[in-house]
Design an enzyme around this catalytic site. Structure first.
Site, PDB file in Angstrom:
ATOM      1  N   GLU A  81       6.137  -0.043  -9.635  1.00 26.87           N
ATOM      2  CA  GLU A  81       5.288   0.367 -10.084  1.00 26.87           C
ATOM      3  C   GLU A  81       5.739   0.786 -12.190  1.00 26.87           C
ATOM      4  O   GLU A  81       6.753   0.986 -12.375  1.00 26.87           O
ATOM      5  CB  GLU A  81       4.290   2.154 -10.448  1.00 26.87           C
ATOM      6  CG  GLU A  81       4.122   2.068  -8.913  1.00 26.87           C
ATOM      7  CD  GLU A  81       3.060   0.519  -8.793  1.00 26.87           C
ATOM      8  OE1 GLU A  81       2.206   0.183  -9.368  1.00 26.87           O
ATOM      9  OE2 GLU A  81       2.959   0.480  -7.744  1.00 26.87           O
ATOM     10  N   CYS A 144      -0.551   9.677  -6.824  1.00 26.33           N
ATOM     11  CA  CYS A 144       0.828   8.508  -7.148  1.00 26.33           C
ATOM     12  C   CYS A 144       1.121   8.250  -8.668  1.00 26.33           C
ATOM     13  O   CYS A 144       1.717   8.747  -9.400  1.00 26.33           O
ATOM     14  CB  CYS A 144       0.971   7.314  -6.618  1.00 26.33           C
ATOM     15  SG  CYS A 144       1.589   7.573  -4.211  1.00 26.33           S
ATOM     16  N   HIS A 167       6.274   2.311  -4.965  1.00 27.12           N
ATOM     17  CA  HIS A 167       5.137   2.557  -4.087  1.00 27.12           C
ATOM     18  C   HIS A 167       6.070   2.108  -2.248  1.00 27.12           C
ATOM     19  O   HIS A 167       6.330   1.010  -2.721  1.00 27.12           O
ATOM     20  CB  HIS A 167       3.625   1.928  -4.281  1.00 27.12           C
ATOM     21  CG  HIS A 167       2.898   2.980  -4.274  1.00 27.12           C
ATOM     22  ND1 HIS A 167       1.944   2.618  -5.639  1.00 27.12           N
ATOM     23  CD2 HIS A 167       1.914   4.064  -3.416  1.00 27.12           C
ATOM     24  CE1 HIS A 167       1.242   3.663  -6.155  1.00 27.12           C
ATOM     25  NE2 HIS A 167       1.092   4.594  -4.381  1.00 27.12           N
TER      26      HIS A 167
HETATM   27  N1  PCA Z   1      -0.353   7.355  -1.448  1.00 24.80           N
HETATM   28  C1  PCA Z   1      -1.330   7.811  -2.520  1.00 24.80           C
HETATM   29  C2  PCA Z   1      -1.456   9.823  -2.877  1.00 24.80           C
HETATM   30  C3  PCA Z   1      -0.395  10.199  -1.922  1.00 24.80           C
HETATM   31  C4  PCA Z   1       0.579   8.921  -1.253  1.00 24.80           C
HETATM   32  O1  PCA Z   1       1.614   8.754  -0.837  1.00 24.80           O
HETATM   33  C5  PCA Z   1      -0.965   6.687  -3.928  1.00 24.80           C
HETATM   34  O2  PCA Z   1      -1.110   5.920  -3.680  1.00 24.80           O
HETATM   35  O3  PCA Z   1      -1.984   7.722  -4.890  1.00 24.80           O
END
Ligand code: PCA
Length: 216
Positions: A81, A144, A167
């Site tokens: 990210e 996240c 992610h």
């Molecule tokens: N994914 C979500 C919130 C917690 C997670 O593991 C997100 O992408 O915001």
């Protein structure tokens, strides 16, 4: 000398039994990777609560680096990210719909922060090891993004501390329930995060004394 890297993972949500981010974080907890000792923390899937948890952990552990991990079901690759925004909605999915209930995460704080990680070097390391990865321009507006934003905000006066977010796709067992969804094995994701940490450690060592970390 070892430095500490704080690695956050999330509890399962949305009816899942696991969250690959926590599985990877806890697997690496206590490991020393290129001089970085991993301290894993498990975070709640709630924007306000995760922001507080990350802020507390940064104050308590005073890490040399922060790496947040989260599950992005439906994405096919490891997503590095680039941006965290000062906006949240306690709902997954990424679409701001007609309810328009997105709110400011931290009042008076900047609209956004860029990741302070060597994103291109991590991307290259992952591709060299044949792990699908890409740089992502949105971490969404859910928990996240909140974790990433809170870490970068907490570390805003410590520009030499690397901080960012990755992610992860669904793991293979999660995707078995949705055969059309892409997935990756936990073992590959663990390897990917280890490579990312090694790259961050290498860059932090090279950076030593060179002052402010440039955005990548
Ligand atoms: N994914 C979500 C919130 C917690 C997670 O593991 C997100 O992408 O915001």
């Amino acid at each position: 000398m070892t430095s500490l890297i704080l690695v956050s993972g999330f509890e399962p949500f949305g009816g899942e039994r696991i969250n690959p981010s926590w599985e990877v974080a806890r697997a690496l907890d206590g490991e020393v990777i290129e001089g970085f000792a991993v301290k894993a923390i498990r975070a709640p899937v709630n924007c306000v609560r995760v922001a507080a948890r990350v802020n507390d952990a940064v104050e308590r552990f005073r890490p040399r680096a922060f790496l947040g991990l989260g599950q992005a079901g439906g994405r096919a690759a490891i997503s590095l990210e680039r941006v965290a925004i000062n906006l949240f909605q306690n709902r997954n999915g990424g679409h701001l719909d007609t309810r328009d209930d997105a709110r400011t995460l931290i009042d008076g704080a900047p609209d956004a922060y860029f990741a302070r990680l060597p994103l291109h070097a991590i991307l290259k390391a992952l591709r060299r090891h044949r792990i699908p990865a890409s740089i992502s321009l949105t971490a969404g507006a859910y928990a996240c993004n909140a974790a990433m934003y809170a870490a970068l905000h907490a570390l805003r006066r410590k520009p030499d501390v690397a901080a960012g977010f990755i992610h992860l796709p669904y793991d293979a067992a999660q995707a078995a329930r949705r055969p059309a969804s892409p997935s990756m094995s936990l073992e590959v994701m663990e390897r990917a995060v280890r490579l990312a940490i090694a790259t961050i450690a290498g860059e932090t060592a090279a950076q030593g004394g060179r002052g402010r970390r440039a955005p990548t």
